[in-house]
Structure formats: structure tokens, C-alpha cells
Write a protein that holds these residues in place. Structure first.
Motif, mmCIF file in Angstrom:
data_model
loop_
_atom_site.group_PDB
_atom_site.id
_atom_site.type_symbol
_atom_site.label_atom_id
_atom_site.label_comp_id
_atom_site.label_asym_id
_atom_site.label_seq_id
_atom_site.Cartn_x
_atom_site.Cartn_y
_atom_site.Cartn_z
ATOM 1 N N GLU A 190 2.816 4.176 -2.157
ATOM 2 C CA GLU A 190 3.904 3.340 -2.684
ATOM 3 C C GLU A 190 5.267 3.781 -2.151
ATOM 4 O O GLU A 190 6.103 2.947 -1.790
ATOM 5 N N ALA A 191 5.494 5.092 -2.089
ATOM 6 C CA ALA A 191 6.769 5.603 -1.569
ATOM 7 C C ALA A 191 6.924 5.265 -0.089
ATOM 8 O O ALA A 191 8.015 4.889 0.364
ATOM 9 N N MET A 192 5.833 5.382 0.676
ATOM 10 C CA MET A 192 5.903 5.041 2.101
ATOM 11 C C MET A 192 6.195 3.558 2.287
ATOM 12 O O MET A 192 7.000 3.180 3.154
ATOM 13 N N LEU A 193 5.557 2.713 1.482
ATOM 14 C CA LEU A 193 5.805 1.274 1.585
ATOM 15 C C LEU A 193 7.247 0.919 1.232
ATOM 16 O O LEU A 193 7.849 0.049 1.862
ATOM 17 N N THR B 34 4.513 -7.465 5.958
ATOM 18 C CA THR B 34 4.543 -6.148 5.329
ATOM 19 C C THR B 34 3.182 -5.815 4.752
ATOM 20 O O THR B 34 2.612 -6.614 4.011
ATOM 21 N N PRO B 35 2.657 -4.626 5.062
ATOM 22 C CA PRO B 35 1.340 -4.292 4.525
ATOM 23 C C PRO B 35 1.374 -4.105 3.011
ATOM 24 O O PRO B 35 2.387 -3.725 2.436
ATOM 25 N N GLU B 36 0.263 -4.381 2.405
ATOM 26 C CA GLU B 36 0.072 -4.124 0.979
ATOM 27 C C GLU B 36 -0.443 -2.689 0.832
ATOM 28 O O GLU B 36 -0.907 -2.093 1.801
ATOM 29 N N PRO B 37 -0.401 -2.131 -0.384
ATOM 30 C CA PRO B 37 -0.868 -0.753 -0.565
ATOM 31 C C PRO B 37 -2.275 -0.509 -0.020
ATOM 32 O O PRO B 37 -2.524 0.511 0.628
ATOM 33 N N ASP C 284 -3.732 -2.029 2.424
ATOM 34 C CA ASP C 284 -3.672 -2.022 3.890
ATOM 35 C C ASP C 284 -3.281 -0.638 4.401
ATOM 36 O O ASP C 284 -3.871 -0.130 5.357
ATOM 37 N N LEU C 285 -2.268 -0.057 3.763
ATOM 38 C CA LEU C 285 -1.813 1.263 4.201
ATOM 39 C C LEU C 285 -2.855 2.335 3.899
ATOM 40 O O LEU C 285 -3.074 3.240 4.703
ATOM 41 N N ARG C 286 -3.537 2.224 2.774
ATOM 42 C CA ARG C 286 -4.617 3.182 2.470
ATOM 43 C C ARG C 286 -5.725 3.084 3.523
ATOM 44 O O ARG C 286 -6.235 4.098 3.994
ATOM 45 N N ASP C 287 -6.062 1.870 3.907
ATOM 46 C CA ASP C 287 -7.092 1.683 4.938
ATOM 47 C C ASP C 287 -6.632 2.233 6.283
ATOM 48 O O ASP C 287 -7.411 2.853 7.011
ATOM 49 N N ARG C 288 -5.371 2.010 6.628
ATOM 50 C CA ARG C 288 -4.832 2.523 7.886
ATOM 51 C C ARG C 288 -4.892 4.050 7.902
ATOM 52 O O ARG C 288 -5.295 4.659 8.887
ATOM 53 N N ARG C 289 -4.478 4.661 6.794
ATOM 54 C CA ARG C 289 -4.533 6.129 6.694
ATOM 55 C C ARG C 289 -5.963 6.633 6.872
ATOM 56 O O ARG C 289 -6.213 7.602 7.584
ATOM 57 N N LYS C 290 -6.897 5.964 6.196
ATOM 58 C CA LYS C 290 -8.301 6.369 6.286
ATOM 59 C C LYS C 290 -8.802 6.261 7.721
ATOM 60 O O LYS C 290 -9.486 7.164 8.223
ATOM 61 N N ASN C 291 -8.442 5.189 8.399
ATOM 62 C CA ASN C 291 -8.849 4.998 9.783
ATOM 63 C C ASN C 291 -8.251 6.078 10.694
ATOM 64 O O ASN C 291 -8.947 6.634 11.546
ATOM 65 N N LEU C 292 -6.983 6.367 10.513
ATOM 66 C CA LEU C 292 -6.349 7.403 11.331
ATOM 67 C C LEU C 292 -6.973 8.767 11.067
ATOM 68 O O LEU C 292 -7.205 9.547 11.998
ATOM 69 N N ARG C 293 -7.251 9.069 9.803
ATOM 70 C CA ARG C 293 -7.882 10.351 9.470
ATOM 71 C C ARG C 293 -9.260 10.457 10.098
ATOM 72 O O ARG C 293 -9.650 11.520 10.574
ATOM 73 N N SER C 294 -10.018 9.358 10.125
ATOM 74 C CA SER C 294 -11.362 9.403 10.716
ATOM 75 C C SER C 294 -11.284 9.657 12.215
ATOM 76 O O SER C 294 -12.210 10.216 12.801
ATOM 77 N N GLN C 295 -10.166 9.290 12.844
ATOM 78 C CA GLN C 295 -9.957 9.560 14.267
ATOM 79 C C GLN C 295 -9.198 10.867 14.497
ATOM 80 O O GLN C 295 -8.855 11.194 15.620
#
Length: 196
Positions: free
Chosen positions: A29-32, A52-55, A57-68
Motif C-alpha cells: 500500500e505504501a509503495m502504491l 495504475t496497478p492494484e495491490p 498486481d503489485l503483490r504478483d509482480r513482487r512474487k514474480n521478481l522474487r522467483s527470478q
């Protein structure tokens, strides 16, 4: 990572130290809020915030980046998220796997206090340690503070994209910046892919 980073910037001497650490779901939420401000009033993005991404969307993006194993960082001061930064692969094709593109966003009330500097330095360090060889950024040509920061950290202007953004009733240019990491292009990469 996850260490306090002392700053020597006189503007932050009365502030608690800034901690740069990996982002968490609780930071979303703070990042958004930071991102939405940049879209509506900053020089980085278009005025139109319909994308603008929804919360989630950002959680999914973070998860994807962490998996990589790509860094997604926040800067925290006194328990408050005051900025965030991340990298994505520059291109998805395998030949580009040693190059990343980064983004940094700083809370409007903490700009000019060294937060962007701390996030950029941590991104450089983490990406170099992970085996990446090039870091690339796209910066609005009006964002003189960001351009100066990147120049101080060894980024060179690699190109100008004229008139690629339309906002506030006019066309704006984007500057592409690039910095080598570790051996850069002077030596072949290791066998394994970076971040793995």
C-alpha cells in the motif's frame, strides 16, 4: 541486505537512519501511494493513471521478481516506507539475460534526502553480486535530479528518445542511461545465468 544505511546528507541528520531491505507484502500500500503520486504529479509517467496497478498486481509482480531472484527493495525511515526500487530483465530473450532495467520511486516528502541514492547503490551492489553485467534506466529529460544522481553513480547517457511521452499538454523526451556492472562487457559471462 536488510541493514541500516547511514547517510551523510545534512538534510537527513535529524532523521532516523534509512534501512534498505527487500520489500514485503505489507509494504504494498505504501509503495502504491508513492507510485500514484509520481503518476499524477511527477515527471516519470503519464498523467493518465488508468493503468495504475492494484495491490494484487503489485503483490504478483513482487512474487514474480522474487522467483527470478531480481531485487525489489524498499527504503524505510522511522518505520515508514519512503521509497522503493526494483529491476526487471532488460529484454526477455536469453541473449539479454545479463542486463537489467531499474526503476526508483521516492516519497515526495523525502526527495532530496538521499533516499534515491541509497536505493540506487543497493540495486547496483545486489545486481553486480548476482552476476548481471549492465544496468539500464529510462529517465524523463525534465528529471534533472535523477539524471544527476545517475551520472554520479557512473551511468552514461546511452540515448535520447524524443517525444515518447505526452503529459501536461506537451510531448516529453526520455533519456536512456546505462552502467556496466562488475566486468561489464570486458569478459565473457559465467556459465550460469545471473540471479540463479
Amino acid at each position: 541486505m536488510n541493514r541500516p544505511v547511514e547517510t551523510t546528507d545534512p538534510a537527513v541528520t535529524d532523521q532516523p537512519p534509512v534501512l534498505v531491505r527487500p520489500s514485503r507484502d505489507g509494504d504494498v500500500e505504501a509503495m502504491l501511494a508513492i507510485y500514484r503520486h509520481h503518476i499524477r504529479r511527477g515527471v516519470e509517467e503519464s498523467v493518465d493513471d488508468s493503468g495504475t496497478p492494484e495491490p494484487e498486481d503489485l503483490r504478483d509482480r513482487r512474487k514474480n521478481l522474487r522467483s527470478q531472484r531480481l531485487p525489489h527493495l524498499v527504503a524505510v525511515c522511522g518505520g515508514e516506507v519512503v521509497g522503493y526500487a526494483y529491476v526487471v530483465l532488460f529484454r526477455k530473450r536469453p541473449a539479454y539475460r545479463y542486463a537489467v532495467k531499474h526503476s526508483i520511486y521516492v516519497h515526495r516528502e523525502h526527495q532530496g534526502r538521499g533516499v534515491g541514492r541509497l536505493l540506487l547503490q543497493e540495486l547496483i551492489d545486489v545486481c553486480a553480486a548476482a552476476g548481471f553485467r549492465q544496468m539500464i534506466g529510462y529517465i524523463d529529460s525534465d528529471n534533472t535530479a535523477s539524471l544527476a544522481l545517475h551520472e554520479r553513480y557512473g551511468f552514461a547517457r546511452a540515448g535520447l528518445l524524443p517525444g515518447v511521452a505526452y503529459r501536461y499538454g506537451r510531448w516529453a523526451d526520455t533519456v536512456m542511461v546505462q552502467r556496466s556492472l562488475a566486468a561489464g562487457s570486458t569478459a565473457p559471462p559465467l556459465i550460469s545465468s545471473p540471479g540463479r
